[in-house]
Motif scaffolding. Structure first.
Motif, PDB file in Angstrom:
ATOM      1  N   ILE A 289      31.755  37.291  32.412  1.00  0.00           N
ATOM      2  CA  ILE A 289      32.115  37.645  33.783  1.00  0.00           C
ATOM      3  C   ILE A 289      31.162  36.983  34.775  1.00  0.00           C
ATOM      4  O   ILE A 289      29.942  37.133  34.657  1.00  0.00           O
ATOM      5  CB  ILE A 289      32.086  39.169  33.990  1.00  0.00           C
ATOM      6  CG1 ILE A 289      32.925  39.886  32.938  1.00  0.00           C
ATOM      7  CG2 ILE A 289      32.542  39.526  35.395  1.00  0.00           C
ATOM      8  CD1 ILE A 289      34.399  39.655  33.039  1.00  0.00           C
ATOM      9  N   PRO A 290      31.649  36.270  35.778  1.00  0.00           N
ATOM     10  CA  PRO A 290      30.774  35.693  36.816  1.00  0.00           C
ATOM     11  C   PRO A 290      30.119  36.803  37.641  1.00  0.00           C
ATOM     12  O   PRO A 290      30.706  37.865  37.856  1.00  0.00           O
ATOM     13  CB  PRO A 290      31.732  34.863  37.680  1.00  0.00           C
ATOM     14  CG  PRO A 290      32.982  34.712  36.894  1.00  0.00           C
ATOM     15  CD  PRO A 290      33.070  35.903  36.000  1.00  0.00           C
ATOM     16  N   THR A 291      28.908  36.529  38.109  1.00  0.00           N
ATOM     17  CA  THR A 291      28.212  37.526  38.927  1.00  0.00           C
ATOM     18  C   THR A 291      28.981  37.840  40.205  1.00  0.00           C
ATOM     19  O   THR A 291      28.905  38.968  40.721  1.00  0.00           O
ATOM     20  CB  THR A 291      26.798  37.044  39.295  1.00  0.00           C
ATOM     21  OG1 THR A 291      26.890  35.767  39.941  1.00  0.00           O
ATOM     22  CG2 THR A 291      25.922  36.924  38.059  1.00  0.00           C
ATOM     23  N   ALA A 292      29.715  36.874  40.741  1.00  0.00           N
ATOM     24  CA  ALA A 292      30.476  37.119  41.967  1.00  0.00           C
ATOM     25  C   ALA A 292      31.505  38.226  41.762  1.00  0.00           C
ATOM     26  O   ALA A 292      31.680  39.098  42.627  1.00  0.00           O
ATOM     27  CB  ALA A 292      31.159  35.836  42.431  1.00  0.00           C
ATOM     28  N   ALA A 293      32.189  38.213  40.621  1.00  0.00           N
ATOM     29  CA  ALA A 293      33.188  39.249  40.338  1.00  0.00           C
ATOM     30  C   ALA A 293      32.524  40.606  40.129  1.00  0.00           C
ATOM     31  O   ALA A 293      33.044  41.645  40.555  1.00  0.00           O
ATOM     32  CB  ALA A 293      34.003  38.868  39.106  1.00  0.00           C
ATOM     33  N   ILE A 294      31.367  40.596  39.478  1.00  0.00           N
ATOM     34  CA  ILE A 294      30.635  41.852  39.284  1.00  0.00           C
ATOM     35  C   ILE A 294      30.182  42.404  40.634  1.00  0.00           C
ATOM     36  O   ILE A 294      30.287  43.608  40.903  1.00  0.00           O
ATOM     37  CB  ILE A 294      29.419  41.625  38.358  1.00  0.00           C
ATOM     38  CG1 ILE A 294      29.897  41.180  36.972  1.00  0.00           C
ATOM     39  CG2 ILE A 294      28.582  42.896  38.244  1.00  0.00           C
ATOM     40  CD1 ILE A 294      28.783  40.699  36.064  1.00  0.00           C
ATOM     41  N   GLY A 295      29.687  41.526  41.493  1.00  0.00           N
ATOM     42  CA  GLY A 295      29.272  41.957  42.818  1.00  0.00           C
ATOM     43  C   GLY A 295      30.419  42.553  43.608  1.00  0.00           C
ATOM     44  O   GLY A 295      30.254  43.580  44.281  1.00  0.00           O
ATOM     45  N   ASP A 296      31.596  41.946  43.534  1.00  0.00           N
ATOM     46  CA  ASP A 296      32.760  42.496  44.228  1.00  0.00           C
ATOM     47  C   ASP A 296      33.131  43.870  43.659  1.00  0.00           C
ATOM     48  O   ASP A 296      33.463  44.797  44.400  1.00  0.00           O
ATOM     49  CB  ASP A 296      33.951  41.552  44.100  1.00  0.00           C
ATOM     50  CG  ASP A 296      33.803  40.299  44.965  1.00  0.00           C
ATOM     51  OD1 ASP A 296      32.843  40.246  45.761  1.00  0.00           O
ATOM     52  OD2 ASP A 296      34.633  39.376  44.823  1.00  0.00           O
ATOM     53  N   ALA A 297      33.078  43.988  42.336  1.00  0.00           N
ATOM     54  CA  ALA A 297      33.435  45.255  41.693  1.00  0.00           C
ATOM     55  C   ALA A 297      32.453  46.367  42.055  1.00  0.00           C
ATOM     56  O   ALA A 297      32.830  47.540  42.103  1.00  0.00           O
ATOM     57  CB  ALA A 297      33.479  45.074  40.176  1.00  0.00           C
TER      58      ALA A 297
END
Length: 449
Positions: free
Chosen positions: A266-274
């Motif tokens: 999982i990219p950090t950007a997607a984790i940050g959005d979540a």
């Protein structure tokens, strides 16, 4: 009497069967569709289960308690009472009552005081809230001792949390002593010492030890809620926080590898959005070589700026799968690690390092394939005098870091996910990726059109 049971886990199944045995009409709903206890009918949803019920019992876990209360509210009959038996914080019980809307005056907060698998439907309870006495009468019909204290939703759970400080703490320390005895080759002797100190001896020891391991995740959440309560009362929750960590460690051991492997995709950007942009380490901390990507278990270290004594100490304590997350004060003048420390870390199974400070030997770090994020590079080496803190909570790049949190880092930066939120975050991040993939395809189709 018609009773609806929402959630057929261990406790839900026992209570459903107990009420059915008294002759009550019992309907249950659980989306996982577990086997139904004898005499219990299945409903195809929350609405169908609670409609026309005199008593609704919620045992859906704390994570779903508020949502299920809100879903139940429109379908509650004019005389129905709602009993929330989920182990949760006092605040969450208040939120459950609020979610019932116009039915909030028929809500009871019910705290389970004891082991339902051991004592069955006769397990002692505490009930609070507007409907506490009516709900208490229903559970007394099962032979349970119920302390109806009136008051507000949350009052019963507050008492349970205070009890949790001792009971879950006792289970945690017993499990740790049993593990230590096994590691030292003195298992029988250690068990004998514990059993002598407990009323109930060996059976009490096994119940506390096995229960701690079996229900680790739920008890970790409960212990953390107790720690939060103590903090709100002005009592430092030192032991209770450790108890929550002990329980989390059992759950972590069961699925940590699978969890880390999933986060690695999982990219950090997607984790940050979540995570609604929470837990993102300050952007001054960046990958020192391109293409690096890690997911691991955090091992926090606090170093005096320009001093790496804490990193040397940490390398004696780390476990495979750890990521050192180092608070170096953001100092760019002296490198806290270089090639030699990196290879020591690799030998210990460390996946990488996040350092709010400088590093050196960047080409060698890349050649070794050792991922490092830092504020910059410097050829100047560090001091080794301390002071330092190893394995204790710290803050890196504006983010609180606890030992065992999940750390993910890539070319965009680094992010910290509390272990208790890891599974929920993973689900949310995957949803973000799926949504982005769909929107990306739509954009491409518009371009080609």
């Amino acid at each position: 009497m018609k009773i609806a049971v929402l959630g057929l886990g261990e406790a839900g199944s026992i209570y459903a069967a107990g009420f059915a045995a008294t002759g009550a009409t019992v309907t249950a709903y659980d989306p996982a569709t577990p086997p139904l206890p004898t005499g219990v009918a299945a409903a195809d949803g929350v609405a169908a289960a609670v409609r026309d019920a005199d008593l609704v019992i919620s045992l859906v876990t704390a994570a779903h308690a508020v949502a299920v209360a809100a879903e139940s509210a429109p379908h509650l009959g004019p005389n129905a009472v709602y009993a929330d038996l989920n182990a949760a914080s006092p605040q969450l019980k208040t939120d459950v009552a609020a979610a019932l809307g116009d039915h909030s005056d028929r809500c009871a907060d019910v705290a389970v005081i004891g082991s339902v698998p051991q004592f069955g439907p006769k397990t002692a309870l505490i009930a609070s809230g507007p409907a506490s006495e009516k709900v208490s009468e229903a559970f007394r019909s099962l032979g349970a001792e119920v302390d109806s204290i009136g008051g507000e939703p949350g009052d019963a759970s507050r008492r349970k949390m205070l009890r949790t400080v001792f009971m879950k703490g006792l289970g945690a320390i017993i499990s740790e002593a049993v593990d230590a005895g096994a590691a030292a080759g003195e298992s029988a002797w250690v068990r004998e010492q514990i059993a002598k100190a407990l009323v109930g001896g060996e059976s009490a020891l096994d119940r506390l030890d096995k229960g701690t391991r079996k229900h680790a995740l739920r008890r970790a959440h409960e212990s953390q809620a107790a720690a939060d309560l103590l903090a709100s009362l002005g009592v430092a929750p030192v032991m209770t926080t450790a108890t929550a960590g002990r329980h989390r460690s059992f759950h972590e051991a069961d699925d940590l590898t699978a969890l880390l492997d999933a986060f690695a995709e999982i990219p950090t950007a997607a984790i940050g959005d979540a995570r609604e942009r929470l837990g993102v380490i300050a952007p001054r901390v960046q990958s020192v070589w391109p293409g690096a990507h890690i997911a691991g278990r955090s091992f926090p270290v606090l170093c005096r700026p320009g001093d790496n004594k804490g990193i040397h100490q940490a390398l004696e304590q780390v476990r495979p799968g750890d990521v050192l997350v180092v608070d170096g004060g953001g100092d760019p003048s002296r490198a806290l690690i270089g090639e030699l420390i990196a290879h020591r870390a690799i030998n210990r199974g460390v996946r990488g390092m996040i350092i709010d400070g400088a590093v050196r030997d960047v080409e060698a770090l890349q050649e070794a394939g050792f991922p490092v994020w830092a504020v910059g590079t410097s050829p100047a080496g560090p001091y080794k005098n301390g002071p330092c803190r190893v394995g204790e909570d710290t803050s890196v790049g504006g983010v609180a870091v606890h030992r065992g949190d999940i750390v993910v880092a890539d070319g965009d930066g680094a992010i910290v996910v509390p272990l208790a939120e890891a599974h929920r975050t993973l689900t949310g991040a995957r949803a973000v990726l799926n949504d982005e993939a769909a929107r990306y395809q739509k954009i491409l189709s518009e371009r080609s059109g």
